[in-house]
Design an enzyme around this catalytic site. Structure first.
Site, PDB file in Angstrom:
ATOM      1  N   ARG A  22      13.599 -17.569  19.241  1.00 15.75           N
ATOM      2  CA  ARG A  22      13.929 -18.985  19.079  1.00 15.75           C
ATOM      3  C   ARG A  22      14.081 -19.608  20.464  1.00 15.75           C
ATOM      4  NH1 ARG A  22      19.517 -19.296  17.739  1.00 15.75           N
ATOM      5  NH2 ARG A  22      19.802 -20.249  19.783  1.00 15.75           N
ATOM      6  N   HIS A  77      19.823 -23.359  18.175  1.00 12.69           N
ATOM      7  CA  HIS A  77      19.943 -23.019  16.755  1.00 12.69           C
ATOM      8  C   HIS A  77      19.787 -24.272  15.901  1.00 12.69           C
ATOM      9  CE1 HIS A  77      21.331 -21.099  13.094  1.00 12.69           C
ATOM     10  NE2 HIS A  77      22.241 -22.031  12.963  1.00 12.69           N
ATOM     11  N   TYR A 117      25.195 -18.940  25.832  1.00 13.73           N
ATOM     12  CA  TYR A 117      25.205 -17.540  25.401  1.00 13.73           C
ATOM     13  C   TYR A 117      23.933 -16.755  25.745  1.00 13.73           C
ATOM     14  CZ  TYR A 117      22.868 -19.719  21.332  1.00 13.73           C
ATOM     15  OH  TYR A 117      22.035 -20.446  20.512  1.00 13.73           O
TER      16      TYR A 117
END
Length: 360
Positions: free
Chosen positions: A253, A257, A266
């Protein structure tokens, strides 16, 4: 590779070279290859428009598919018209391949509809925001298809994070026990929101299928041809009555998100750069050019077509009327319900009371 982990099925290398696989031979015409390229470019452009519209306040939320175009388009183009899809909330590329109007996708995230398309007309069921629930829906539908002895296959899409949900394990078990004609397609984009896959599973996801008694296969999720070939084989197996298959499309990805997420908190830039070099669209473009199957005029025409479609979509979203407030009470029960009727009447009376007080 780590011990016990097989190489993912690959038919198109990261540098665009066509290779063969002993178990997944596939023949595709130049026209089909160009069609796959167009599908992926369109999916990416519509997706980018969704992100932009959300940033401009036109949508409440948008979950980006950036980087997952090959996994979605390749698998979707393996489907027959009679097959049925149970998607998650990120499968815009699959929706486009099933001829769902992208305006209806954006309308849902604008909050003016609860879906807006007919699942039967498109063989594409409504998005679900409940993580993993669609795997059970797909399995139940597939069990019904089997009882009807229909030559139909069902596919359920979900992410790596969904495999930590009990619904997915229950779906695996039911599908295995009843030989349901269903393909479970996990797009492992390696980040379940902010949790990496190694915090979701001690083994590769495709290996989980063995514990339930059916095959699992890992495919290069950035290789549209491999995704097409593997999914086509799994769907054919389902239609033959041989039961479920778990396909793990190993991809990445590249965006957030959703538009409410900040992935820089992160994951590091080096990881993103590594996967950007494996871009699924660039990979197929390199192959088309190297083999003389498309020229720059073709790529420019595709870009122009997708840009024009995105601009029309932008204007359609901005001019989209809001629904009547009482529309929330529609389509709750197929034949109506006394309690819903009572609640609707109470709401209409409450709303009218504001007009009686001069709108204050």
């Amino acid at each position: 590779m780590e011990s016990g982990i097989t190489d993912p099925v690959q038919l198109l290398t990261a540098d665009g070279r066509r290779i063969e696989h002993p178990d997944y031979a596939i023949e595709v015409t130049p026209e089909e290859l160009r069609g796959l390229y167009r599908d992926m470019v369109l999916a990416r452009r519509i997706d980018a428009e969704g992100v932009t519209l959300q940033r401009q306040g036109e949508l409440a939320l948008w979950p980006s598919l950036l980087g997952q175009e090959a996994a979605q388009v390749g698998s979707a183009r393996a489907l027959l018209d009679t097959d049925h899809v149970f998607p998650s909330y990120r499968d815009h590329g699959v929706a486009l391949c099933r001829d769902v109007d992208p305006l209806k996708l954006l309308a849902m995230f604008r909050g003016v509809s609860n879906g807006g398309w007919d699942p039967i007309d498109h063989g594409f069921h409504l998005y679900t925001l409940v993580i993993g629930s669609q795997a059970l829906h797909a399995t139940g539908y597939a069990m019904g298809v089997a009882k009807d002895e229909a030559e139909t296959a069902v596919i359920a899409y979900f992410g790596d994070g969904a495999t930590s949900q009990g619904d997915v394990s229950e779906a695996f078990n039911f599908a295995a026990v009843y030989d349901a004609p269903v393909v479970f397609l996990c797009q492992n984009n390696q980040w379940a929101i902010s949790e990496p896959t190694d915090k979701q599973s001690r083994v590769p996801i495709y290996q989980r299928a063995a514990g339930f008694g059916f095959p699992g296969v890992r495919v290069d999720g950035n290789d549209v041809l491999a995704c097409l070939a593997v999914t086509r084989a799994a769907l054919a197996r389902a239609r033959r009555g041989e039961g479920p298959t778990l396909v793990e499309a190993f991809t990445y990805r590249m965006g957030a998100h959703t538009t409410s997420d900040d992935p820089t908190r992160y994951r590091d830039a080096a990881e993103l750069a590594e996967w950007a070099a494996k871009d699924p669209i660039a990979r197929l473009k390199t192959h088309l050019l190297a083999d003389g199957l498309a020229d720059e005029d073709f790529f420019e025409a595709v870009d122009q077509e997708c840009e024009e479609r995105a601009l029309r979509l932008r204007e359609q979203v901005r001019s989209m009327p809001g629904p009547a407030t009482e529309a929330i009470f529609e389509h709750i029960y197929a034949d109506g319900h006394a309690l819903v009727d009572e609640e609707r009447a109470g709401f209409v009376h409450y709303e009218a009371s504001f007009a009686e007080r001069g709108g204050h």
